[in-house]
Write a protein that holds these residues in place. Structure first.
Motif, PDB file in Angstrom:
ATOM      1  N   ASP A 245     -41.889 -49.001 -26.855  1.00 39.29           N
ATOM      2  CA  ASP A 245     -40.765 -49.904 -27.099  1.00 39.29           C
ATOM      3  C   ASP A 245     -40.234 -50.467 -25.783  1.00 39.29           C
ATOM      4  O   ASP A 245     -40.008 -51.679 -25.655  1.00 39.29           O
ATOM      5  CB  ASP A 245     -39.690 -49.104 -27.839  1.00 39.29           C
ATOM      6  CG  ASP A 245     -38.580 -49.988 -28.372  1.00 39.29           C
ATOM      7  OD1 ASP A 245     -38.870 -51.130 -28.764  1.00 39.29           O
ATOM      8  OD2 ASP A 245     -37.430 -49.527 -28.387  1.00 39.29           O
ATOM      9  N   GLU A 246     -40.072 -49.595 -24.788  1.00 39.51           N
ATOM     10  CA  GLU A 246     -39.601 -50.063 -23.482  1.00 39.51           C
ATOM     11  C   GLU A 246     -40.581 -51.082 -22.895  1.00 39.51           C
ATOM     12  O   GLU A 246     -40.174 -52.098 -22.324  1.00 39.51           O
ATOM     13  CB  GLU A 246     -39.441 -48.885 -22.506  1.00 39.51           C
ATOM     14  CG  GLU A 246     -38.336 -47.902 -22.848  1.00 39.51           C
ATOM     15  CD  GLU A 246     -36.922 -48.436 -22.576  1.00 39.51           C
ATOM     16  OE1 GLU A 246     -36.763 -49.639 -22.258  1.00 39.51           O
ATOM     17  OE2 GLU A 246     -35.971 -47.638 -22.688  1.00 39.51           O
ATOM     18  N   GLN A 247     -41.862 -50.788 -23.055  1.00 37.77           N
ATOM     19  CA  GLN A 247     -42.878 -51.703 -22.530  1.00 37.77           C
ATOM     20  C   GLN A 247     -42.797 -53.065 -23.233  1.00 37.77           C
ATOM     21  O   GLN A 247     -42.850 -54.117 -22.586  1.00 37.77           O
ATOM     22  CB  GLN A 247     -44.273 -51.081 -22.712  1.00 37.77           C
ATOM     23  CG  GLN A 247     -45.398 -51.923 -22.113  1.00 37.77           C
ATOM     24  CD  GLN A 247     -45.229 -52.109 -20.614  1.00 37.77           C
ATOM     25  OE1 GLN A 247     -45.025 -51.136 -19.874  1.00 37.77           O
ATOM     26  NE2 GLN A 247     -45.265 -53.356 -20.140  1.00 37.77           N
ATOM     27  N   ALA A 248     -42.647 -53.031 -24.550  1.00 38.59           N
ATOM     28  CA  ALA A 248     -42.576 -54.286 -25.306  1.00 38.59           C
ATOM     29  C   ALA A 248     -41.351 -55.095 -24.894  1.00 38.59           C
ATOM     30  O   ALA A 248     -41.414 -56.327 -24.773  1.00 38.59           O
ATOM     31  CB  ALA A 248     -42.562 -53.994 -26.806  1.00 38.59           C
ATOM     32  N   ARG A 249     -40.219 -54.419 -24.671  1.00 40.09           N
ATOM     33  CA  ARG A 249     -39.012 -55.134 -24.247  1.00 40.09           C
ATOM     34  C   ARG A 249     -39.214 -55.769 -22.869  1.00 40.09           C
ATOM     35  O   ARG A 249     -38.767 -56.899 -22.624  1.00 40.09           O
ATOM     36  CB  ARG A 249     -37.794 -54.194 -24.233  1.00 40.09           C
ATOM     37  CG  ARG A 249     -37.302 -53.840 -25.631  1.00 40.09           C
ATOM     38  CD  ARG A 249     -36.122 -52.859 -25.590  1.00 40.09           C
ATOM     39  NE  ARG A 249     -35.903 -52.281 -26.900  1.00 40.09           N
ATOM     40  CZ  ARG A 249     -35.051 -52.754 -27.813  1.00 40.09           C
ATOM     41  NH1 ARG A 249     -34.343 -53.831 -27.553  1.00 40.09           N
ATOM     42  NH2 ARG A 249     -34.919 -52.167 -28.988  1.00 40.09           N
ATOM     43  N   ALA A 250     -39.875 -55.027 -21.980  1.00 42.43           N
ATOM     44  CA  ALA A 250     -40.150 -55.577 -20.646  1.00 42.43           C
ATOM     45  C   ALA A 250     -41.088 -56.784 -20.751  1.00 42.43           C
ATOM     46  O   ALA A 250     -40.883 -57.818 -20.100  1.00 42.43           O
ATOM     47  CB  ALA A 250     -40.737 -54.496 -19.743  1.00 42.43           C
ATOM     48  N   ASP A 251     -42.103 -56.650 -21.588  1.00 37.72           N
ATOM     49  CA  ASP A 251     -43.043 -57.767 -21.788  1.00 37.72           C
ATOM     50  C   ASP A 251     -42.319 -58.991 -22.344  1.00 37.72           C
ATOM     51  O   ASP A 251     -42.588 -60.126 -21.945  1.00 37.72           O
ATOM     52  CB  ASP A 251     -44.155 -57.363 -22.768  1.00 37.72           C
ATOM     53  CG  ASP A 251     -45.089 -56.306 -22.191  1.00 37.72           C
ATOM     54  OD1 ASP A 251     -45.033 -56.069 -20.957  1.00 37.72           O
ATOM     55  OD2 ASP A 251     -45.856 -55.713 -22.972  1.00 37.72           O
ATOM     56  N   LEU A 252     -41.395 -58.745 -23.281  1.00 40.11           N
ATOM     57  CA  LEU A 252     -40.662 -59.844 -23.912  1.00 40.11           C
ATOM     58  C   LEU A 252     -39.810 -60.581 -22.877  1.00 40.11           C
ATOM     59  O   LEU A 252     -39.827 -61.819 -22.814  1.00 40.11           O
ATOM     60  CB  LEU A 252     -39.784 -59.291 -25.047  1.00 40.11           C
ATOM     61  CG  LEU A 252     -39.019 -60.315 -25.876  1.00 40.11           C
ATOM     62  CD1 LEU A 252     -39.960 -61.248 -26.620  1.00 40.11           C
ATOM     63  CD2 LEU A 252     -38.088 -59.612 -26.876  1.00 40.11           C
ATOM     64  N   ARG A 253     -39.098 -59.828 -22.059  1.00 40.35           N
ATOM     65  CA  ARG A 253     -38.260 -60.460 -21.032  1.00 40.35           C
ATOM     66  C   ARG A 253     -39.100 -61.294 -20.069  1.00 40.35           C
ATOM     67  O   ARG A 253     -38.742 -62.410 -19.719  1.00 40.35           O
ATOM     68  CB  ARG A 253     -37.468 -59.387 -20.254  1.00 40.35           C
ATOM     69  CG  ARG A 253     -36.264 -58.835 -21.013  1.00 40.35           C
ATOM     70  CD  ARG A 253     -35.381 -57.977 -20.087  1.00 40.35           C
ATOM     71  NE  ARG A 253     -36.058 -56.777 -19.610  1.00 40.35           N
ATOM     72  CZ  ARG A 253     -36.058 -55.609 -20.249  1.00 40.35           C
ATOM     73  NH1 ARG A 253     -35.420 -55.468 -21.405  1.00 40.35           N
ATOM     74  NH2 ARG A 253     -36.685 -54.567 -19.741  1.00 40.35           N
TER      75      ARG A 253
ATOM     76  N   ARG B 256     -38.905 -65.364 -19.629  1.00 38.85           N
ATOM     77  CA  ARG B 256     -38.630 -65.982 -18.324  1.00 38.85           C
ATOM     78  C   ARG B 256     -39.720 -66.969 -17.939  1.00 38.85           C
ATOM     79  O   ARG B 256     -39.449 -68.023 -17.380  1.00 38.85           O
ATOM     80  CB  ARG B 256     -38.521 -64.898 -17.236  1.00 38.85           C
ATOM     81  CG  ARG B 256     -37.118 -64.334 -17.050  1.00 38.85           C
ATOM     82  CD  ARG B 256     -36.985 -63.633 -15.688  1.00 38.85           C
ATOM     83  NE  ARG B 256     -38.011 -62.614 -15.473  1.00 38.85           N
ATOM     84  CZ  ARG B 256     -37.904 -61.336 -15.838  1.00 38.85           C
ATOM     85  NH1 ARG B 256     -36.810 -60.911 -16.433  1.00 38.85           N
ATOM     86  NH2 ARG B 256     -38.877 -60.488 -15.595  1.00 38.85           N
ATOM     87  N   ALA B 257     -40.965 -66.603 -18.243  1.00 40.19           N
ATOM     88  CA  ALA B 257     -42.097 -67.445 -17.855  1.00 40.19           C
ATOM     89  C   ALA B 257     -42.314 -68.587 -18.845  1.00 40.19           C
ATOM     90  O   ALA B 257     -43.182 -69.435 -18.633  1.00 40.19           O
ATOM     91  CB  ALA B 257     -43.357 -66.588 -17.759  1.00 40.19           C
ATOM     92  N   GLY B 258     -41.536 -68.603 -19.938  1.00 42.82           N
ATOM     93  CA  GLY B 258     -41.706 -69.658 -20.936  1.00 42.82           C
ATOM     94  C   GLY B 258     -43.006 -69.526 -21.715  1.00 42.82           C
ATOM     95  O   GLY B 258     -43.522 -70.495 -22.251  1.00 42.82           O
ATOM     96  N   GLU B 259     -43.542 -68.305 -21.764  1.00 43.04           N
ATOM     97  CA  GLU B 259     -44.794 -68.081 -22.500  1.00 43.04           C
ATOM     98  C   GLU B 259     -44.504 -67.777 -23.973  1.00 43.04           C
ATOM     99  O   GLU B 259     -43.378 -67.419 -24.327  1.00 43.04           O
ATOM    100  CB  GLU B 259     -45.551 -66.901 -21.877  1.00 43.04           C
ATOM    101  CG  GLU B 259     -46.042 -67.183 -20.465  1.00 43.04           C
ATOM    102  CD  GLU B 259     -46.526 -65.924 -19.749  1.00 43.04           C
ATOM    103  OE1 GLU B 259     -46.736 -66.001 -18.537  1.00 43.04           O
ATOM    104  OE2 GLU B 259     -46.657 -64.871 -20.427  1.00 43.04           O
TER     105      GLU B 259
END
Lengths: 241, 241
Positions: free
Chosen positions: B86-94, B98-101
């Motif tokens: 979950d922490e990893q997914a939240r980091a990936d989402l942020r 930010r990158a507009g991906e």
């Protein structure tokens, strides 16, 4: 030019309903028991007369809430005489709608002149209404979208507006929408058979005002739920009372 | 499993605010002075705790209107422990935001399990809350769209729901939206930076209920005007009171 009242009736909710004429313009004014009251100009779409029961019910409900409510049959609208060109355009429109053909050009040729001719009469009526002691400012507008856009764009006395439907709006008013900067409540029916949804959403997007709210409900053109009348009263209450 | 109240505070609007635990689940219950009251389950989006000031303000306002309002931090939500995935997914989402991906896949991997795990805890909380003498039926739901769709689809005790935003909703809940047949008030911000407008409109269109209303206001995610809290109270008042 002053209003000339031709009849009056005290309704069971305490609202006073009066018919009037203003030169050639016939109108109705509903006033609440408490005066002076803020004024709401309530306009039907172009094909329907001011005595149409749904408009009358809406006007009475709004007056019972505490607003003075006025409507007129402007030039070419409601029970006023129609030109031959206008009758032809209406016949063309009905035929095209039945046949499922594009109606944009017919609609433009019908409604654009109606708005041009109706707007000055509404402003004349506004002058006369604001001269009455039982009516105070500020002023709201409720109903027919195309006319309301024109009035909101040119009439600084209008402080808030509620528009209905808005799927078909003449080209000039689609442009003028960007000039509308007063608070707006934009009401549409999600499955309105006569007003394409995406166009109505695009029009909502186009309004220049920073304070605009969209309400949409499931169902066809005449299916607006009763609670939207309450929401409309509260919207005008926030901005006019 | 009964609720265990751990603290209580009488607020200046007469509302009683109580913290509780239910096994591992922490919650807050706001009750009005008049009891028994209909219950509203109020859920934030997954990243925010139940003590977040905007949720608390909304809950108090709703309780002052006459509802019992309850919220919990369900598994994985708010201040509850998060898994490494979950922490990893939240980091990936942020990072992706930010990158507009594109964020659809990350969002799906984060939120779909959150909804799966949170919904049973909300139902457990509902059981315990309805056993309290100060709470009567019927039950409403307000807030986080994805969780609300799941609850409305599987929980027959929920009689009306208000959803917010809804631009990103897991695949399972986009499908379940068609099974939602209770009255809905769907609230969105027209320029919500985190919730694509067209997807939210498509979701509104997809709900199976015949009684659904859309409210949209100009501005970003946190810019909902205050009068929508009143509109929400009146919506629940129509259906629960």
């Amino acid at each position: 030019m002053p209003l000339h009242f031709t009849s009056e009736q005290r309704l069971d909710d305490g609202v006073l309903a009066r018919e009037f004429t203003l030169g050639e313009i016939p109108g109705t004014l509903w006033t609440p028991e408490s005066a002076p009251a803020p004024l709401i100009l309530m306009a039907h779409n172009n094909g329907l007369p001011k005595a149409q029961p749904r408009l009358v019910a809406r006007a009475r409900y709004c007056a019972a809430y505490g607003f003075a409510v006025a409507t007129i049959d402007a030039a070419g609208c409601g029970d006023r005489p129609r030109s031959a060109a206008d009758e032809q355009a209406r016949a063309d429109l009905r035929r095209a709608l039945r046949a499922g053909e594009p109606v944009d050009e017919i609609f433009e040729s019908l409604v654009a002149p109606l708005v041009e001719n109706a707007a000055p009469e509404w402003r004349t009526a506004l002058d006369a209404l604001l001269a009455l002691p039982e009516i105070g400012g500020p002023v709201g507008y409720s109903g027919w979208t195309a006319l309301g856009i024109r009035l909101a764009a040119v009439e600084p006395r209008i402080a808030a507006a509620g528009f209905f439907a808005g799927g078909y709006v003449p080209h000039a008013q689609r442009e003028e929408a960007r000039q509308v900067t007063i608070p707006l409540l934009f009401l549409l029916q999600w499955d309105d058979e006569g007003n394409p949804r995406q166009r109505a959403l695009d029009l909502f997007d186009a309004f220049g005002t920073k304070e605009k709210t969209l309400h949409a409900n499931l169902g066809g053109h005449t299916g607006t739920p009763w609670f939207e009348a309450d929401d409309g009263n509260r919207f005008f209450g926030r901005h006019l009372m």
